[in-house]
Write a protein that holds these residues in place. Structure first.
Motif, short mmCIF file in Angstrom:
data_model
loop_
_atom_site.label_atom_id
_atom_site.label_comp_id
_atom_site.label_asym_id
_atom_site.label_seq_id
_atom_site.Cartn_x
_atom_site.Cartn_y
_atom_site.Cartn_z
N TYR A 53 0.83 -1.21 0.00
CA TYR A 53 0.00 0.00 0.00
C TYR A 53 0.86 1.26 0.00
O TYR A 53 0.64 2.18 -0.80
CB TYR A 53 -0.93 -0.02 1.22
N VAL A 67 -8.08 0.10 8.44
CA VAL A 67 -8.13 -1.25 7.86
C VAL A 67 -7.69 -2.33 8.84
O VAL A 67 -7.92 -3.52 8.60
CB VAL A 67 -7.26 -1.33 6.58
N THR A 237 -13.05 0.66 15.11
CA THR A 237 -13.38 1.12 13.76
C THR A 237 -14.13 2.44 13.79
O THR A 237 -13.85 3.34 12.99
CB THR A 237 -14.24 0.05 13.05
N LEU A 271 -6.73 -2.67 0.18
CA LEU A 271 -7.31 -2.27 1.45
C LEU A 271 -8.23 -3.36 2.01
O LEU A 271 -8.21 -3.64 3.22
CB LEU A 271 -8.09 -0.96 1.29
N THR A 274 -6.08 -6.32 3.18
CA THR A 274 -5.33 -5.91 4.38
C THR A 274 -6.23 -5.98 5.60
O THR A 274 -5.83 -6.48 6.66
CB THR A 274 -4.78 -4.48 4.22
N ALA A 275 -7.46 -5.50 5.45
CA ALA A 275 -8.42 -5.54 6.56
C ALA A 275 -8.75 -6.98 6.97
O ALA A 275 -8.79 -7.31 8.16
CB ALA A 275 -9.69 -4.79 6.17
#
Length: 365
Positions: A53, A67, A237, A271, A274-275
């Protein structure tokens, strides 16, 4: 099982699914192995995707923070698949909603702050300095585990902590990547302090989670692991989203996506995955805290610092030199030391239970 696990097993368990004390030896070790796999694979993949990223033009600190917890809804799938017990729970009249909310909210806010400090540290430090500073988390956790969780240390455990710290340090000082350009000395100090504070806070979080499992939640099922991860991630989050909009970084996300080196679709997929991989890692972390201890979880997390370079060789074609090979061998040595200590403790505990059972049978005759 380690000695510090016994207080949790001593409490009268709920009759929910998979009570730990009813697992036989091989089932317990299988559960440990699955969580180790989740942690190492999840963390290695997440770190590699995070590096991708940044390499391709990503630069949002709050997005990098978001993320790390945003994919928590995927955990509802295994949570719903685990069957609920038809028998009522016997755990101290079920922890009140107010207490649970306070635990999840407090831990979630701390997790969001910890993730943000890691993001700031990585922004202002070179990869080698960042990794070397992160290796301090094992030492922090040893202290917190001793005072908060009454962790008993043996020579094998101390050997594991020292050897794994040396392994991570070798990898860090051997990292030949250049530091970020245009970083002032003041920003460097901020980055170092943020990474050091994040490592300490991460270790504190692991010990607090273990304490919550043993003293407050008192539910010996894997569903409690998923619930802990889901609700703390929900809070983290929300905090990250507020930070993303309050900081104004959300305004630059469209331009960041348009300028991403491998395209817009790749930006979104980077993304997303990755999350997801961070959630897999987190389940492994919390699962090992639940099944073994916070110190063991941190030992495996530190060991994965030696696994990531191997993945980098395969994915990014990084060079594998003699120092990295030695670091890998040290990591395996430290890992084996801790696993062997758990095997000794488990065998000792089972012999003690068998002796008690035999004495009870003899007295009844």
């Amino acid at each position: 099982m380690t000695d510090n696990q016994e207080p949790m097993l001593a409490d009268e368990p709920s009759t929910n699914q998979l009570p730990l004390r009813k697992l036989n030896q091989w089932h317990w070790w299988f559960l440990v192995a699955i969580n180790i796999l989740f942690l190492i694979v999840g963390q290695s993949a997440a770190v590699l995707l995070g590096r991708f990223y940044y390499d391709q033009g990503g630069n949002s600190k709050w997005m990098a923070t978001l993320v790390q917890t945003a994919a928590f809804p995927v955990l509802f799938i295994p949570l719903f698949l685990i069957p609920s017990s038809k028998e009522p729970s016997t755990s101290s009249t079920s922890t009140s909603i107010k207490v649970l909310a306070m635990i999840y909210f407090s831990l979630g806010v701390l997790i969001a702050g910890d993730n943000m400090m890691y993001s700031v540290g990585l922004l202002y430090l070179s990869a080698s300095t960042y990794s070397l500073t992160c290796a301090s988390q094992l030492a922090f956790n040893a202290v917190f585990s001793y005072f908060i969780n009454s962790q008993k240390f043996t020579m094998l455990i101390l050997n594991s902590v020292v050897v794994l710290s040396l392994s991570a340090s070798l990898i860090a000082v051997n990292d030949d990547s250049e530091g970020p350009s245009g970083v002032s000395k003041w920003k460097y100090i901020i980055g170092f302090l943020c990474t050091l504070a994040a490592s300490a806070l991460y270790s504190l979080l692991l010990s607090l989670m273990q304490l919550s499992f043993q003293k407050i939640l008192k539910r010996e099922t894997f569903s409690v692991v998923l619930e802990m991860q889901i609700y703390t991630s929900l809070v983290a989050t929300c905090v990250s989203i507020v930070g993303l909009f309050a900081s104004g970084e959300w305004n630059s996300l469209h331009g960041e996506m348009e300028g991403f080196g491998t395209g817009r679709v790749s930006y979104v997929m980077t993304l997303v995955w990755t999350a997801v991989t961070w959630q897999i890692c987190s389940v492994g972390v919390v699962g090992l805290i639940f099944v073994v201890s916070s110190l063991f979880s941190n030992v495996i997390s530190t060991a994965s610092l030696a696994v990531t370079p191997i993945a980098s060789v395969i994915v990014f074609h990084d060079k594998m030199n003699g120092v990295k090979v030695i670091a890998m061998l040290l990591a395996l040595w430290g890992f084996a030391s801790y696993i062997y200590q758990n095997y000794i403790d488990d065998a000792k505990a089972r012999r003690a239970r068998n002796d008690v059972s035999e004495s009870q049978n003899n007295s009844s005759c």
